[in-house]
Design a protein around this motif. Structure first.
Motif, PDB file in Angstrom:
ATOM      1  N   VAL A 104       0.859  -1.194   0.000  1.00 48.42           N
ATOM      2  CA  VAL A 104       0.000   0.000   0.000  1.00 48.42           C
ATOM      3  C   VAL A 104       0.886   1.232   0.000  1.00 48.42           C
ATOM      4  O   VAL A 104       1.521   1.556   0.999  1.00 48.42           O
ATOM      5  CB  VAL A 104      -0.928   0.027   1.230  1.00 48.42           C
ATOM      6  N   ASP A 105       0.982   1.892  -1.159  1.00 46.45           N
ATOM      7  CA  ASP A 105       1.799   3.104  -1.255  1.00 46.45           C
ATOM      8  C   ASP A 105       0.925   4.243  -1.778  1.00 46.45           C
ATOM      9  O   ASP A 105       0.062   4.033  -2.624  1.00 46.45           O
ATOM     10  CB  ASP A 105       2.990   2.885  -2.205  1.00 46.45           C
ATOM     11  N   ILE A 106       1.200   5.417  -1.240  1.00 46.60           N
ATOM     12  CA  ILE A 106       0.344   6.586  -1.574  1.00 46.60           C
ATOM     13  C   ILE A 106       0.649   7.111  -2.976  1.00 46.60           C
ATOM     14  O   ILE A 106      -0.155   7.829  -3.562  1.00 46.60           O
ATOM     15  CB  ILE A 106       0.557   7.684  -0.507  1.00 46.60           C
ATOM     16  N   ASP A 107       1.825   6.731  -3.509  1.00 44.85           N
ATOM     17  CA  ASP A 107       2.283   7.405  -4.726  1.00 44.85           C
ATOM     18  C   ASP A 107       2.575   6.418  -5.848  1.00 44.85           C
ATOM     19  O   ASP A 107       3.626   5.774  -5.890  1.00 44.85           O
ATOM     20  CB  ASP A 107       3.564   8.216  -4.383  1.00 44.85           C
ATOM     21  N   ALA A 136      -2.853   4.017  -1.995  1.00 39.06           N
ATOM     22  CA  ALA A 136      -3.685   4.655  -0.965  1.00 39.06           C
ATOM     23  C   ALA A 136      -2.780   5.165   0.148  1.00 39.06           C
ATOM     24  O   ALA A 136      -1.624   4.760   0.275  1.00 39.06           O
ATOM     25  CB  ALA A 136      -4.673   3.641  -0.390  1.00 39.06           C
ATOM     26  N   ASP A 137      -3.354   6.021   0.979  1.00 37.90           N
ATOM     27  CA  ASP A 137      -2.666   6.455   2.197  1.00 37.90           C
ATOM     28  C   ASP A 137      -2.683   5.282   3.170  1.00 37.90           C
ATOM     29  O   ASP A 137      -3.761   4.800   3.539  1.00 37.90           O
ATOM     30  CB  ASP A 137      -3.416   7.665   2.780  1.00 37.90           C
ATOM     31  N   GLY A 138      -1.513   4.853   3.582  1.00 40.32           N
ATOM     32  CA  GLY A 138      -1.430   3.686   4.461  1.00 40.32           C
ATOM     33  C   GLY A 138      -2.175   3.882   5.763  1.00 40.32           C
ATOM     34  O   GLY A 138      -2.743   2.946   6.334  1.00 40.32           O
ATOM     35  N   CYS A 139      -2.218   5.135   6.218  1.00 36.24           N
ATOM     36  CA  CYS A 139      -2.888   5.437   7.499  1.00 36.24           C
ATOM     37  C   CYS A 139      -4.391   5.191   7.371  1.00 36.24           C
ATOM     38  O   CYS A 139      -4.999   4.564   8.244  1.00 36.24           O
ATOM     39  CB  CYS A 139      -2.601   6.904   7.844  1.00 36.24           C
ATOM     40  N   GLN A 140      -4.958   5.617   6.269  1.00 39.56           N
ATOM     41  CA  GLN A 140      -6.398   5.406   6.041  1.00 39.56           C
ATOM     42  C   GLN A 140      -6.684   3.932   5.758  1.00 39.56           C
ATOM     43  O   GLN A 140      -7.667   3.360   6.217  1.00 39.56           O
ATOM     44  CB  GLN A 140      -6.851   6.270   4.853  1.00 39.56           C
ATOM     45  N   PHE A 141      -5.763   3.293   5.039  1.00 39.24           N
ATOM     46  CA  PHE A 141      -5.968   1.886   4.637  1.00 39.24           C
ATOM     47  C   PHE A 141      -6.123   0.988   5.868  1.00 39.24           C
ATOM     48  O   PHE A 141      -7.056   0.195   5.964  1.00 39.24           O
ATOM     49  CB  PHE A 141      -4.797   1.392   3.790  1.00 39.24           C
ATOM     50  N   ALA A 169       0.663   7.484  16.903  1.00 38.59           N
ATOM     51  CA  ALA A 169       0.125   6.461  17.814  1.00 38.59           C
ATOM     52  C   ALA A 169      -1.150   5.861  17.228  1.00 38.59           C
ATOM     53  O   ALA A 169      -1.382   4.651  17.290  1.00 38.59           O
ATOM     54  CB  ALA A 169      -0.142   7.092  19.182  1.00 38.59           C
ATOM     55  N   GLU A 170      -1.949   6.725  16.584  1.00 38.13           N
ATOM     56  CA  GLU A 170      -3.226   6.263  15.990  1.00 38.13           C
ATOM     57  C   GLU A 170      -2.964   5.231  14.891  1.00 38.13           C
ATOM     58  O   GLU A 170      -3.605   4.185  14.827  1.00 38.13           O
ATOM     59  CB  GLU A 170      -3.965   7.486  15.422  1.00 38.13           C
ATOM     60  N   PHE A 171      -1.947   5.526  14.071  1.00 38.17           N
ATOM     61  CA  PHE A 171      -1.623   4.604  12.961  1.00 38.17           C
ATOM     62  C   PHE A 171      -1.142   3.269  13.536  1.00 38.17           C
ATOM     63  O   PHE A 171      -1.579   2.190  13.111  1.00 38.17           O
ATOM     64  CB  PHE A 171      -0.561   5.235  12.067  1.00 38.17           C
ATOM     65  N   TYR A 172      -0.279   3.328  14.545  1.00 33.25           N
ATOM     66  CA  TYR A 172       0.236   2.082  15.136  1.00 33.25           C
ATOM     67  C   TYR A 172      -0.913   1.266  15.737  1.00 33.25           C
ATOM     68  O   TYR A 172      -0.953   0.041  15.631  1.00 33.25           O
ATOM     69  CB  TYR A 172       1.264   2.396  16.220  1.00 33.25           C
ATOM     70  N   ALA A 173      -1.857   1.956  16.363  1.00 31.88           N
ATOM     71  CA  ALA A 173      -2.998   1.237  16.958  1.00 31.88           C
ATOM     72  C   ALA A 173      -3.838   0.561  15.869  1.00 31.88           C
ATOM     73  O   ALA A 173      -4.260  -0.594  16.013  1.00 31.88           O
ATOM     74  CB  ALA A 173      -3.845   2.206  17.775  1.00 31.88           C
TER      75      ALA A 173
END
Ligand code: SAM
Length: 285
Positions: A104-107, A136-141, A169-173
């Protein structure tokens, strides 16, 4: 007049690389992407002025990123790579013949141009039917998906620009919710000598979520400032206690040719220098 690529990623420290030929230079939708020839490192990719990967030393980084978690785990079926648009991590992951991978890469431009100008890095991974590529944005994915993976490799740029969210922290969770029981997350966590604060932030944020958090290190010549730290986070404390003999058995079974990784280096990489240990344990003001 020789042109010089001047990386000033860390205050007071610059990396200067002679530029033989500029093969590509464009602002993509997300980043300033440049690919150029250097007589020492071969072809070099930079994003927003920071070296990402080079033909001649990428094997060190990508072998350690993939084989340490996968051989420690021992029963990996699915790997998620967040970032990693150069295809180097995917190439090493797919050397394990029984796994499937999601990248999953944003670019998309990074993926396409790495394949075009630096094909030895991905080495066919992008065409492997076992690899699913998602732009996609990995954080959203990781927030949206209900899938799970045994190993999550966070092969991100540094915590600036689009990569910044991949250190939160949100992404790691959210990554933790995408991990199978006993699975492991590994991160690109910078060079402690010049990025100590980032190291400590990841340590604290991952430490709030996982039973076993540490780092392992390897010196990547094109990453200035000393050895690079890979973050390690899992609830399975046994993964770091595996015997070298057991690792060697798994490495033999995997039948993978490497230029840097060995079971002995795998074990030794987790031995952290005192100055790095001090960064992790220092009283926070
Ligand atoms: N080895 C490099 C390093 O140590 O900095 C990382 C290489 S890889 C090229 C970094 C990738 O992260 C890039 O392809 C970039 O597009 C991707 N990236 C940055 N932010 C992202 C995000 N929010 N979601 C997914 N991918 C992201």
């Amino acid at each position: 007049m020789i042109e010089v690529f001047d990386e000033d990623l860390h205050a007071g420290v610059n990396l200067a690389l002679e530029v033989g030929e500029i093969l590509y230079r464009e602002k993509t939708e997300h980043q300033d992407l440049m690919i150029f020839e250097n007589n020492r490192f071969g072809r070099v990719m930079s994003l927003d002025g920071a070296v990402q990967t080079t033909e001649h030393d990428e094997f060190i980084y990508h072998e350690m990123f993939a084989h340490v978690p996968m051989l420690a785990h021992g029963k990996v079926e699915r790997v998620l790579i967040i970032g990693g648009g150069d295809g180097g991590a995917a190439c090493q992951v797919l050397k394990h013949k029984t796994v499937k991978a999601t990248l999953v890469d944003i670019d998309r431009t990074v993926i396409d141009l790495s394949a075009k100008y630096m094909p030895t890095v991905s080495d066919g991974a992008f065409d492997d039917p076992r690899l699913e590529i998602i732009v996609a944005d990995g954080c959203q994915f990781v927030k949206d998906t209900d899938q799970k993976w045994d190993v999550i490799i966070i092969d991100s740029t540094d915590p600036h620009g689009p990569g910044e969210v991949l250190y939160s922290a949100e992404f790691y969770a959210d990554c933790k919710t995408c991990l199978t029981d006993g699975g492991v997350i590994v991160t690109q966590n910078g060079v402690p000598f010049v990025q100590g604060e980032e190291l400590r932030n990841s340590y604290d944020r991952l430490g709030a979520l996982f039973a076993d958090v540490s780092f392992y290190m390897a010196a990547i010549p094109s990453y200035v400032g000393g050895a690079l730290a890979f973050g390690w986070a899992t609830d399975n404390k046994d993964l770091r206690k595996i015997e070298t003999g057991k690792l060697a058995e798994r490495f033999l079974d995997a039948d993978i040719e490497t230029g840097y990784y060995s079971p002995e280096i795998h074990q030794a990489a987790f031995v952290l220098p005192y100055f790095v240990q001090k960064i992790l344990t220092a009283e926070k003001d």
